[in-house]
Design an enzyme around this catalytic site. Structure first.
Site, PDB file in Angstrom:
ATOM      1  N   CYS A  50      23.387  -9.158  -3.508  1.00  0.00           N
ATOM      2  CA  CYS A  50      22.506  -9.385  -4.662  1.00  0.00           C
ATOM      3  C   CYS A  50      22.967 -10.667  -5.356  1.00  0.00           C
ATOM      4  O   CYS A  50      24.165 -10.814  -5.649  1.00  0.00           O
ATOM      5  CB  CYS A  50      22.617  -8.199  -5.618  1.00  0.00           C
TER       6      CYS A  50
ATOM      7  N   HIS B  26       1.627  -1.978  -6.496  1.00  0.00           N
ATOM      8  CA  HIS B  26       2.517  -1.433  -5.464  1.00  0.00           C
ATOM      9  C   HIS B  26       3.652  -2.383  -5.136  1.00  0.00           C
ATOM     10  O   HIS B  26       4.254  -2.281  -4.072  1.00  0.00           O
ATOM     11  CB  HIS B  26       1.715  -1.078  -4.204  1.00  0.00           C
TER      12      HIS B  26
ATOM     13  N   SER C 262      -9.609   1.337   1.432  1.00  0.00           N
ATOM     14  CA  SER C 262     -10.159   2.565   2.032  1.00  0.00           C
ATOM     15  C   SER C 262     -10.266   3.688   1.015  1.00  0.00           C
ATOM     16  O   SER C 262     -10.834   4.733   1.293  1.00  0.00           O
ATOM     17  CB  SER C 262      -9.260   3.018   3.189  1.00  0.00           C
TER      18      SER C 262
ATOM     19  N   GLU D 219     -16.671  -1.233   5.434  1.00  0.00           N
ATOM     20  CA  GLU D 219     -17.401   0.025   5.715  1.00  0.00           C
ATOM     21  C   GLU D 219     -17.269   0.922   4.504  1.00  0.00           C
ATOM     22  O   GLU D 219     -16.403   0.670   3.648  1.00  0.00           O
ATOM     23  CB  GLU D 219     -16.770   0.706   6.937  1.00  0.00           C
TER      24      GLU D 219
ATOM     25  N   TYR E  82       9.611  -4.404   6.892  1.00  0.00           N
ATOM     26  CA  TYR E  82       9.185  -5.280   5.788  1.00  0.00           C
ATOM     27  C   TYR E  82       9.518  -6.743   6.059  1.00  0.00           C
ATOM     28  O   TYR E  82       8.758  -7.644   5.673  1.00  0.00           O
ATOM     29  CB  TYR E  82       9.777  -4.785   4.463  1.00  0.00           C
TER      30      TYR E  82
HETATM   31  C1  BV8 Z   1       2.526   8.384  -6.941  1.00  0.00           C
HETATM   32  C2  BV8 Z   1       3.099  -0.400  -0.788  1.00  0.00           C
HETATM   33  C3  BV8 Z   1       3.330   9.700  -8.717  1.00  0.00           C
HETATM   34  C4  BV8 Z   1       4.084  -0.325   0.320  1.00  0.00           C
HETATM   35  C5  BV8 Z   1       1.627   1.540  -0.653  1.00  0.00           C
HETATM   36  C6  BV8 Z   1      -2.998  12.165  -6.681  1.00  0.00           C
HETATM   37  C7  BV8 Z   1      -2.513  11.492  -7.801  1.00  0.00           C
HETATM   38  C8  BV8 Z   1      -1.348  10.752  -7.724  1.00  0.00           C
HETATM   39  C9  BV8 Z   1      -0.650  10.659  -6.510  1.00  0.00           C
HETATM   40  C10 BV8 Z   1      -1.116  11.331  -5.393  1.00  0.00           C
HETATM   41  C11 BV8 Z   1      -2.296  12.071  -5.470  1.00  0.00           C
HETATM   42  N1  BV8 Z   1      -2.516  12.597  -4.251  1.00  0.00           N
HETATM   43  C12 BV8 Z   1      -1.544  12.209  -3.397  1.00  0.00           C
HETATM   44  C13 BV8 Z   1      -0.658  11.459  -4.057  1.00  0.00           C
HETATM   45  C14 BV8 Z   1       0.563  10.890  -3.478  1.00  0.00           C
HETATM   46  C15 BV8 Z   1       0.364   9.527  -2.830  1.00  0.00           C
HETATM   47  C16 BV8 Z   1      -0.945   9.387  -2.109  1.00  0.00           C
HETATM   48  O1  BV8 Z   1      -1.912   8.851  -2.648  1.00  0.00           O
HETATM   49  N2  BV8 Z   1      -0.982   9.830  -0.857  1.00  0.00           N
HETATM   50  C17 BV8 Z   1      -2.172   9.677  -0.049  1.00  0.00           C
HETATM   51  C18 BV8 Z   1      -1.750   9.374   1.393  1.00  0.00           C
HETATM   52  C19 BV8 Z   1      -3.000  10.931  -0.174  1.00  0.00           C
HETATM   53  N3  BV8 Z   1       0.479   8.489  -3.823  1.00  0.00           N
HETATM   54  C20 BV8 Z   1       1.711   8.033  -4.148  1.00  0.00           C
HETATM   55  O2  BV8 Z   1       2.741   8.476  -3.675  1.00  0.00           O
HETATM   56  C21 BV8 Z   1       1.768   6.934  -5.190  1.00  0.00           C
HETATM   57  N4  BV8 Z   1       2.690   7.294  -6.207  1.00  0.00           N
HETATM   58  O3  BV8 Z   1       1.628   9.163  -6.754  1.00  0.00           O
HETATM   59  O4  BV8 Z   1       3.482   8.538  -7.929  1.00  0.00           O
HETATM   60  C22 BV8 Z   1       2.616   9.346  -9.970  1.00  0.00           C
HETATM   61  C23 BV8 Z   1       1.330   8.826  -9.912  1.00  0.00           C
HETATM   62  C24 BV8 Z   1       0.670   8.527 -11.100  1.00  0.00           C
HETATM   63  C25 BV8 Z   1       1.297   8.754 -12.302  1.00  0.00           C
HETATM   64  C26 BV8 Z   1       2.584   9.264 -12.340  1.00  0.00           C
HETATM   65  C27 BV8 Z   1       3.249   9.572 -11.164  1.00  0.00           C
HETATM   66  C28 BV8 Z   1       2.302   5.639  -4.608  1.00  0.00           C
HETATM   67  C29 BV8 Z   1       1.429   5.133  -3.495  1.00  0.00           C
HETATM   68  C30 BV8 Z   1       1.857   3.720  -3.111  1.00  0.00           C
HETATM   69  C31 BV8 Z   1       2.279   3.684  -1.667  1.00  0.00           C
HETATM   70  N5  BV8 Z   1       2.508   2.283  -1.278  1.00  0.00           N
HETATM   71  N6  BV8 Z   1       1.851   0.249  -0.385  1.00  0.00           N
HETATM   72  C32 BV8 Z   1       3.644  -1.136   1.499  1.00  0.00           C
HETATM   73  O5  BV8 Z   1       2.730  -1.971   1.391  1.00  0.00           O
HETATM   74  O6  BV8 Z   1       4.258  -0.925   2.567  1.00  0.00           O
HETATM   75  S1  BV8 Z   1       0.154   2.221  -0.192  1.00  0.00           S
HETATM   76  C33 BV8 Z   1      -0.732   1.148   0.837  1.00  0.00           C
HETATM   77  O7  BV8 Z   1      -1.842   1.876   1.392  1.00  0.00           O
HETATM   78  C34 BV8 Z   1      -1.430   0.025   0.093  1.00  0.00           C
HETATM   79  O8  BV8 Z   1      -0.662  -0.490  -0.955  1.00  0.00           O
HETATM   80  C35 BV8 Z   1      -2.700   0.626  -0.408  1.00  0.00           C
HETATM   81  O9  BV8 Z   1      -2.553   1.117  -1.708  1.00  0.00           O
HETATM   82  C36 BV8 Z   1      -2.857   1.842   0.425  1.00  0.00           C
HETATM   83  C37 BV8 Z   1      -4.229   1.914   0.999  1.00  0.00           C
HETATM   84  O10 BV8 Z   1      -4.384   0.832   1.836  1.00  0.00           O
HETATM   85  P1  BV8 Z   1      -5.677  -0.119   1.696  1.00  0.00           P
HETATM   86  O11 BV8 Z   1      -5.270  -1.282   0.873  1.00  0.00           O
HETATM   87  O12 BV8 Z   1      -6.887   0.614   1.252  1.00  0.00           O
HETATM   88  O13 BV8 Z   1      -5.801  -0.522   3.201  1.00  0.00           O
HETATM   89  P2  BV8 Z   1      -6.424   0.372   4.345  1.00  0.00           P
HETATM   90  O14 BV8 Z   1      -5.951  -0.175   5.656  1.00  0.00           O
HETATM   91  O15 BV8 Z   1      -6.230   1.825   4.045  1.00  0.00           O
HETATM   92  O16 BV8 Z   1      -7.967   0.067   4.199  1.00  0.00           O
HETATM   93  C38 BV8 Z   1      -8.409  -1.258   4.374  1.00  0.00           C
HETATM   94  C39 BV8 Z   1      -9.880  -1.243   4.049  1.00  0.00           C
HETATM   95  O17 BV8 Z   1     -10.352  -2.572   4.144  1.00  0.00           O
HETATM   96  C40 BV8 Z   1     -10.679  -0.387   5.004  1.00  0.00           C
HETATM   97  O18 BV8 Z   1     -11.573   0.407   4.270  1.00  0.00           O
HETATM   98  C41 BV8 Z   1     -11.432  -1.416   5.852  1.00  0.00           C
HETATM   99  O19 BV8 Z   1     -12.734  -0.972   6.185  1.00  0.00           O
HETATM  100  C42 BV8 Z   1     -11.527  -2.586   4.919  1.00  0.00           C
HETATM  101  N7  BV8 Z   1     -11.565  -3.887   5.575  1.00  0.00           N
HETATM  102  C43 BV8 Z   1     -10.947  -4.258   6.729  1.00  0.00           C
HETATM  103  N8  BV8 Z   1     -11.249  -5.558   6.982  1.00  0.00           N
HETATM  104  C44 BV8 Z   1     -12.053  -5.997   5.976  1.00  0.00           C
HETATM  105  C45 BV8 Z   1     -12.252  -4.934   5.078  1.00  0.00           C
HETATM  106  N9  BV8 Z   1     -13.004  -5.055   3.971  1.00  0.00           N
HETATM  107  C46 BV8 Z   1     -13.587  -6.256   3.745  1.00  0.00           C
HETATM  108  N10 BV8 Z   1     -13.436  -7.317   4.559  1.00  0.00           N
HETATM  109  C47 BV8 Z   1     -12.692  -7.231   5.680  1.00  0.00           C
HETATM  110  N11 BV8 Z   1     -12.569  -8.298   6.484  1.00  0.00           N
END
Ligand code: BV8
Length: 235
Positions: free
Chosen positions: A135, A108, A176, A202, A55
């Site tokens: 802190c 987040h 994504s 995409e 981080y």
């Molecule tokens: C939780 C912070 C319980 C840290 C991040 C169903 C319901 C609820 C939860 C779950 C569920 N199924 C699974 C879960 C659990 C889990 C989850 O989702 N797992 C996934 C892997 C399946 N979720 C959790 O644990 C969440 N908490 O569920 O708590 C709860 C929930 C609700 C109510 C009560 C209790 C917490 C998840 C948070 C994790 N922390 N980030 C840090 O930054 O280090 S996640 C992190 O990845 C980001 O914050 C973001 O959210 C996530 C996805 O990343 P993206 O932003 O989409 O980036 P990515 O690289 O993936 O994609 C980029 C996109 O941009 C691409 O599509 C690309 O094509 C495009 N792009 C690239 N360049 C460009 C572009 N577009 C336009 N222009 C460009 N130039």
């Protein structure tokens, strides 16, 4: 005519053209690291130094980045819509704020805040944490990045649900659609009667839920979309 209520959900793709790496593109942040190792409480407990360095490196990278035309277009939209626009970001960088957006929800968390695990207070923080600084409030050496890890509950979920349910237009930019509950907001918006638009390089994992999908770089698509929207709104 009643102003249109808009929710814009942003992800790492909106910051990509500012030079901030995304998570899943090749060479993305996590390809170098196992998600479980750096973005979970268990990973932090297992190796706090590795996580703090991960981080700290991102905090330094964000400090070198500057907002791009997509961030600036959303500021223009906020000037036109005011309270009828809410930006919900998955990003932990401060590029929306540095561009001038004022109504931003960091579901987040934020890289530039530290959270004391002893006293619970959160502090603006733009330095490193790997050296385990005290802190500012309680003096304990128990600060972690104030970001939401996997398995932790995102911030302001009720406020986001209310805004997504009430909006007329839901626009997703640069995500994504792979992480929940953020990836589920388009379905909530659609079921509440909103129009839905995806602006992404995409198709995403949730493109099928959108009325319209435009593919391309955010720095081009977002200003074009705001130009189309704002004149109509002013009418
Ligand atoms: C939780 C912070 C319980 C840290 C991040 C169903 C319901 C609820 C939860 C779950 C569920 N199924 C699974 C879960 C659990 C889990 C989850 O989702 N797992 C996934 C892997 C399946 N979720 C959790 O644990 C969440 N908490 O569920 O708590 C709860 C929930 C609700 C109510 C009560 C209790 C917490 C998840 C948070 C994790 N922390 N980030 C840090 O930054 O280090 S996640 C992190 O990845 C980001 O914050 C973001 O959210 C996530 C996805 O990343 P993206 O932003 O989409 O980036 P990515 O690289 O993936 O994609 C980029 C996109 O941009 C691409 O599509 C690309 O094509 C495009 N792009 C690239 N360049 C460009 C572009 N577009 C336009 N222009 C460009 N130039």
């Amino acid at each position: 005519m009643r102003p249109v209520r808009v929710v814009v959900l942003t992800g790492a793709g909106i910051s990509a053209e500012s030079g901030v790496r995304t998570f899943r593109d090749s060479g993305g942040l996590w390809e170098g690291h196992d998600v479980e190792a750096v973005a979970t409480p268990e990973g932090f407990a297992r190796d706090p130094e590795l996580v703090q360095r991960f981080y700290d490196a991102r905090r330094r990278a964000v400090a070198q980045a500057t907002p791009n035309a997509a961030h600036r277009a959303l500021v223009h939209l906020e000037e036109a819509l005011g309270e009828d626009l809410l930006v919900v970001t998955q990003n932990v960088d401060d590029l929306h704020e540095r561009a001038g957006s004022r109504r931003v929800v960091h579901m987040h968390g934020e890289l530039l805040r530290a959270w004391c695990q002893e006293c619970g207070r959160r502090h603006r923080w733009d330095g490193d944490l790997v050296d385990v600084p005290p802190c500012p409030a309680c003096g304990e050496r128990a600060l972690r990045p104030d970001v939401v890890w996997f398995g932790e509950v995102p911030y302001e979920l009720e406020r986001i649900d209310r805004a997504v349910t009430a909006c007329d237009l839901f626009v997703s930019v640069g995500t994504s659609g792979s992480v929940y509950p953020a990836a589920g907001y388009v379905a909530l918006a659609a079921s509440s009667g909103a129009r839905t638009l995806e602006l992404n390089l995409e198709p995403s994992e949730v493109s099928r839920f959108f009325d319209e999908v435009r593919t391309g770089p955010a720095a081009q698509l977002v200003p074009q979309w705001v130009e189309q929207l704002v004149p109509g709104l002013r009418a």
